[in-house]
Design a protein around this motif. Structure first.
Motif, PDB file in Angstrom:
ATOM      1  N   ALA A  97       0.826  -1.212   0.000  1.00 22.03           N
ATOM      2  CA  ALA A  97       0.000   0.000   0.000  1.00 22.03           C
ATOM      3  C   ALA A  97       0.860   1.261   0.000  1.00 22.03           C
ATOM      4  CB  ALA A  97      -0.933   0.001   1.208  1.00 22.03           C
ATOM      5  N   HIS A  98       0.320   2.297  -0.670  1.00 21.21           N
ATOM      6  CA  HIS A  98       0.944   3.632  -0.679  1.00 21.21           C
ATOM      7  C   HIS A  98       2.371   3.601  -1.218  1.00 21.21           C
ATOM      8  CE1 HIS A  98      -2.569   4.883   1.517  1.00 21.21           C
ATOM      9  NE2 HIS A  98      -2.283   4.077   2.516  1.00 21.21           N
ATOM     10  N   GLY A  99       2.533   3.002  -2.399  1.00 19.14           N
ATOM     11  CA  GLY A  99       3.818   3.087  -3.078  1.00 19.14           C
ATOM     12  C   GLY A  99       4.715   1.886  -2.942  1.00 19.14           C
ATOM     13  N   GLY A 100       4.233   0.787  -2.353  1.00 19.17           N
ATOM     14  CA  GLY A 100       5.044  -0.423  -2.304  1.00 19.17           C
ATOM     15  C   GLY A 100       5.297  -0.960  -3.702  1.00 19.17           C
ATOM     16  N   HIS A 101       6.299  -1.816  -3.813  1.00 20.84           N
ATOM     17  CA  HIS A 101       6.757  -2.267  -5.129  1.00 20.84           C
ATOM     18  C   HIS A 101       6.708  -3.791  -5.199  1.00 20.84           C
ATOM     19  CE1 HIS A 101      10.290  -2.358  -8.255  1.00 20.84           C
ATOM     20  NE2 HIS A 101       9.126  -2.606  -8.816  1.00 20.84           N
ATOM     21  N   ALA A 102       6.060  -4.320  -6.222  1.00 18.23           N
ATOM     22  CA  ALA A 102       5.998  -5.762  -6.447  1.00 18.23           C
ATOM     23  C   ALA A 102       6.620  -6.096  -7.798  1.00 18.23           C
ATOM     24  CB  ALA A 102       4.557  -6.259  -6.408  1.00 18.23           C
ATOM     25  N   VAL A 103       7.178  -7.297  -7.897  1.00 15.40           N
ATOM     26  CA  VAL A 103       7.707  -7.797  -9.160  1.00 15.40           C
ATOM     27  C   VAL A 103       7.057  -9.138  -9.437  1.00 15.40           C
ATOM     28  CG1 VAL A 103       9.698  -8.894  -8.029  1.00 15.40           C
ATOM     29  CG2 VAL A 103       9.805  -8.349 -10.467  1.00 15.40           C
ATOM     30  N   GLY A 121       0.098   0.574  -5.166  1.00 22.14           N
ATOM     31  CA  GLY A 121       1.472   0.107  -5.317  1.00 22.14           C
ATOM     32  C   GLY A 121       1.909   0.166  -6.771  1.00 22.14           C
ATOM     33  N   ARG A 122       3.147  -0.177  -7.013  1.00 25.12           N
ATOM     34  CA  ARG A 122       3.628  -0.219  -8.393  1.00 25.12           C
ATOM     35  C   ARG A 122       4.150  -1.617  -8.688  1.00 25.12           C
ATOM     36  NH1 ARG A 122       9.324   1.164  -8.832  1.00 25.12           N
ATOM     37  NH2 ARG A 122      10.222   1.495  -6.762  1.00 25.12           N
ATOM     38  N   LEU A 123       4.117  -1.969  -9.963  1.00 24.12           N
ATOM     39  CA  LEU A 123       4.401  -3.336 -10.369  1.00 24.12           C
ATOM     40  C   LEU A 123       5.429  -3.356 -11.490  1.00 24.12           C
ATOM     41  CD1 LEU A 123       3.335  -6.281  -9.848  1.00 24.12           C
ATOM     42  CD2 LEU A 123       1.822  -5.920 -11.795  1.00 24.12           C
ATOM     43  N   THR A 124       6.455  -4.173 -11.324  1.00 19.03           N
ATOM     44  CA  THR A 124       7.420  -4.439 -12.385  1.00 19.03           C
ATOM     45  C   THR A 124       7.148  -5.833 -12.925  1.00 19.03           C
ATOM     46  OG1 THR A 124       9.143  -3.018 -11.442  1.00 19.03           O
ATOM     47  CG2 THR A 124       9.852  -4.754 -12.959  1.00 19.03           C
ATOM     48  N   VAL A 141      15.491  -7.222  -9.273  1.00 16.72           N
ATOM     49  CA  VAL A 141      14.558  -6.124  -9.036  1.00 16.72           C
ATOM     50  C   VAL A 141      14.409  -5.903  -7.536  1.00 16.72           C
ATOM     51  CG1 VAL A 141      12.204  -5.296  -9.373  1.00 16.72           C
ATOM     52  CG2 VAL A 141      13.323  -6.640 -11.162  1.00 16.72           C
ATOM     53  N   ASP A 142      14.675  -4.664  -7.096  1.00 15.95           N
ATOM     54  CA  ASP A 142      14.536  -4.310  -5.683  1.00 15.95           C
ATOM     55  C   ASP A 142      13.060  -4.048  -5.403  1.00 15.95           C
ATOM     56  OD1 ASP A 142      14.741  -3.404  -3.131  1.00 15.95           O
ATOM     57  OD2 ASP A 142      16.132  -1.762  -3.545  1.00 15.95           O
ATOM     58  N   ALA A 143      12.388  -5.000  -4.735  1.00 17.92           N
ATOM     59  CA  ALA A 143      10.944  -4.890  -4.529  1.00 17.92           C
ATOM     60  C   ALA A 143      10.582  -5.323  -3.115  1.00 17.92           C
ATOM     61  CB  ALA A 143      10.203  -5.750  -5.546  1.00 17.92           C
ATOM     62  N   ASP A 144       9.378  -4.969  -2.717  1.00 20.67           N
ATOM     63  CA  ASP A 144       8.869  -5.421  -1.418  1.00 20.67           C
ATOM     64  C   ASP A 144       8.363  -6.855  -1.502  1.00 20.67           C
ATOM     65  OD1 ASP A 144       9.022  -2.867   0.210  1.00 20.67           O
ATOM     66  OD2 ASP A 144       7.845  -2.163  -1.497  1.00 20.67           O
ATOM     67  N   VAL A 145       7.681  -7.175  -2.611  1.00 19.42           N
ATOM     68  CA  VAL A 145       7.104  -8.503  -2.778  1.00 19.42           C
ATOM     69  C   VAL A 145       7.431  -9.026  -4.174  1.00 19.42           C
ATOM     70  CG1 VAL A 145       4.972  -9.864  -2.860  1.00 19.42           C
ATOM     71  CG2 VAL A 145       5.205  -8.020  -1.182  1.00 19.42           C
ATOM     72  N   ALA A 146       7.822 -10.288  -4.251  1.00 15.64           N
ATOM     73  CA  ALA A 146       7.990 -10.964  -5.539  1.00 15.64           C
ATOM     74  C   ALA A 146       6.952 -12.077  -5.625  1.00 15.64           C
ATOM     75  CB  ALA A 146       9.390 -11.548  -5.669  1.00 15.64           C
ATOM     76  N   TYR A 147       6.176 -12.075  -6.703  1.00 12.48           N
ATOM     77  CA  TYR A 147       5.173 -13.116  -6.931  1.00 12.48           C
ATOM     78  C   TYR A 147       5.695 -14.112  -7.963  1.00 12.48           C
ATOM     79  CZ  TYR A 147       1.602 -10.219  -4.599  1.00 12.48           C
ATOM     80  OH  TYR A 147       0.870  -9.503  -3.698  1.00 12.48           O
ATOM     81  N   VAL A 148       5.703 -15.379  -7.590  1.00  9.36           N
ATOM     82  CA  VAL A 148       6.078 -16.445  -8.513  1.00  9.36           C
ATOM     83  C   VAL A 148       4.908 -17.429  -8.564  1.00  9.36           C
ATOM     84  CG1 VAL A 148       7.712 -18.277  -9.068  1.00  9.36           C
ATOM     85  CG2 VAL A 148       8.518 -16.188  -7.929  1.00  9.36           C
ATOM     86  N   VAL A 149       4.232 -17.502  -9.705  1.00  9.51           N
ATOM     87  CA  VAL A 149       3.109 -18.424  -9.872  1.00  9.51           C
ATOM     88  C   VAL A 149       3.665 -19.709 -10.468  1.00  9.51           C
ATOM     89  CG1 VAL A 149       0.842 -18.753 -10.924  1.00  9.51           C
ATOM     90  CG2 VAL A 149       1.562 -16.460 -10.206  1.00  9.51           C
TER      91      VAL A 149
END
Length: 343
Positions: A97-103, A121-124, A141-149
């Motif tokens: 929330a509020h500008g967090g970064h996910a990849v 948030g923003r998404l790469t 990628v410097d991110a808060d959360v990385a999603y791997v499906v």
């Protein structure tokens, strides 16, 4: 009085589910189980109706306890949600929330993408490499959360545990979330699951009862993660998000491993038949480890509409961020015959 929505919400393209065909056999757009739920589930749901006037167990403690034993983790490392989608939204609220970064991969699972946008948030998005996650690039990628499906939807490809462990070690993301909605359909689930990493608190793993257990209409999923992550999400979740009937259904499904194995056996056998059928029709296939097959189809729109007219629905790749393909769910035997005739 007129109230304006937050301006960033205008950028969101709503999630659009797959179409249902006129028959269950022809519906191959949503990766639903062609064998349905276990008979034990139907009985458990009927019994649960006697408690309909009571609120459900807020944390689904009985279900959490059985899942903890199944995965050899502490119950405090598990959070049950209204489908895994609710848990993805909670992760976004807590960490993006509020500008967090996910990849994530490109194409992304749409709920990963939408939930990130919803909370500002923003998404790469990192393009797939040879139809699979490009973990080396995602790790930089410097991110808060990385999603791997894993297996990836809609490609159906999978990265083994050794590669996931390397990614978790090298990733610049603070939290790695591995979505294993389709892991039960992999050739070697035990060698591909990231649950050992989740047990150690090094990653978070999402699972669902929608696929192999056939409970898509019940909406039950769960997250296995470090206890501190679970404690944070418990603070912001709705208190009774998983109903009594859904909890009863999930417990009954867990307690019927015979049905689970039957669904797995059916899927692996019919996935091979589905692959051959599409190849014989002239389509190149991405080797799948899920309960669907992705076919390369330059004539995507024509193929989708032609099958629709013959009573078969499939998912157009354009809707999934992969134009020039179609995704076909593994059907029943009757569904396979229907598709063969339609092609």
């Amino acid at each position: 009085m007129t109230v304006a929505a937050r301006p960033w919400l205008d950028q969101i393209e709503p999630y659009r589910p797959g179409r249902h065909a006129a028959t269950l056999e022809g519906s191959m757009a949503s990766n639903e189980s062609p064998l349905g739920a276990s008979g034990a589930v139907l009985e458990a749901v009927a019994r649960s109706a006697r408690s309909a006037h009571h609120y459900p167990d807020p944390l689904a403690d009985e279900l959490r306890s059985e899942l903890a034993v199944l995965h050899d983790v502490d119950a405090d490392q598990i959070l049950v949600g209204n489908g895994s989608d609710e848990l993805i939204y909670l992760l976004a609220l807590a960490y993006l929330a509020h500008g967090g970064h996910a990849v994530c991969a490109d194409p992304a699972y749409r709920i990963d993408e939408i939930s990130t946008q919803v909370v500002g948030g923003r998404l790469t998005k990192v393009p797939l490499k040879d139809w699979a996650h490009d973990l080396a690039t995602m790790a930089r990628v410097d991110a808060d959360v990385a999603y791997v499906v894993n297996p990836h939807n809609p490609a159906g490809t999978v990265r083994p545990l050794q590669e996931l462990e390397r990614f978790v070690t090298e990733s610049r993301s603070r939290l790695v979330v591995v979505d294993e909605a389709y892991i039960d359909f992999a050739d070697d689930p035990a060698g591909m699951t990231a649950l050992p990493l989740a047990a150690e608190g090094r990653a978070a793993v999402l699972r669902t009862f929608s696929k192999i257990h056939g409970l898509a209409g019940m909406r039950v999923g769960y997250l296995v993660a470090d206890a501190a992550v679970i404690a944070t999400l418990r603070k912001i979740r709705a208190p009774f998000s998983v109903g009594t009937a859904a909890q009863a259904a999930a417990l009954a499904a867990l307690r019927d491993p015979g049905h689970t194995q039957a669904v797995r056996n059916h899927t692996l056998r019919h996935r091979a038949e589905l692959t051959r059928l599409l190849q014989e029709a002239g389509y190149a296939i991405v080797p799948s480890q899920a309960n669907f097959v992705l076919a390369e189809a330059p004539d995507e729109s024509e193929l989708v509409e032609r099958l629709w007219r013959q009573g078969v629905t499939v998912r157009p790749g354009t809707a999934l961020g992969m134009p020039g393909t179609v995704r076909v769910s593994v059907p029943s035997s009757a569904g396979l015959d229907l598709l063969r005739a339609a092609l």
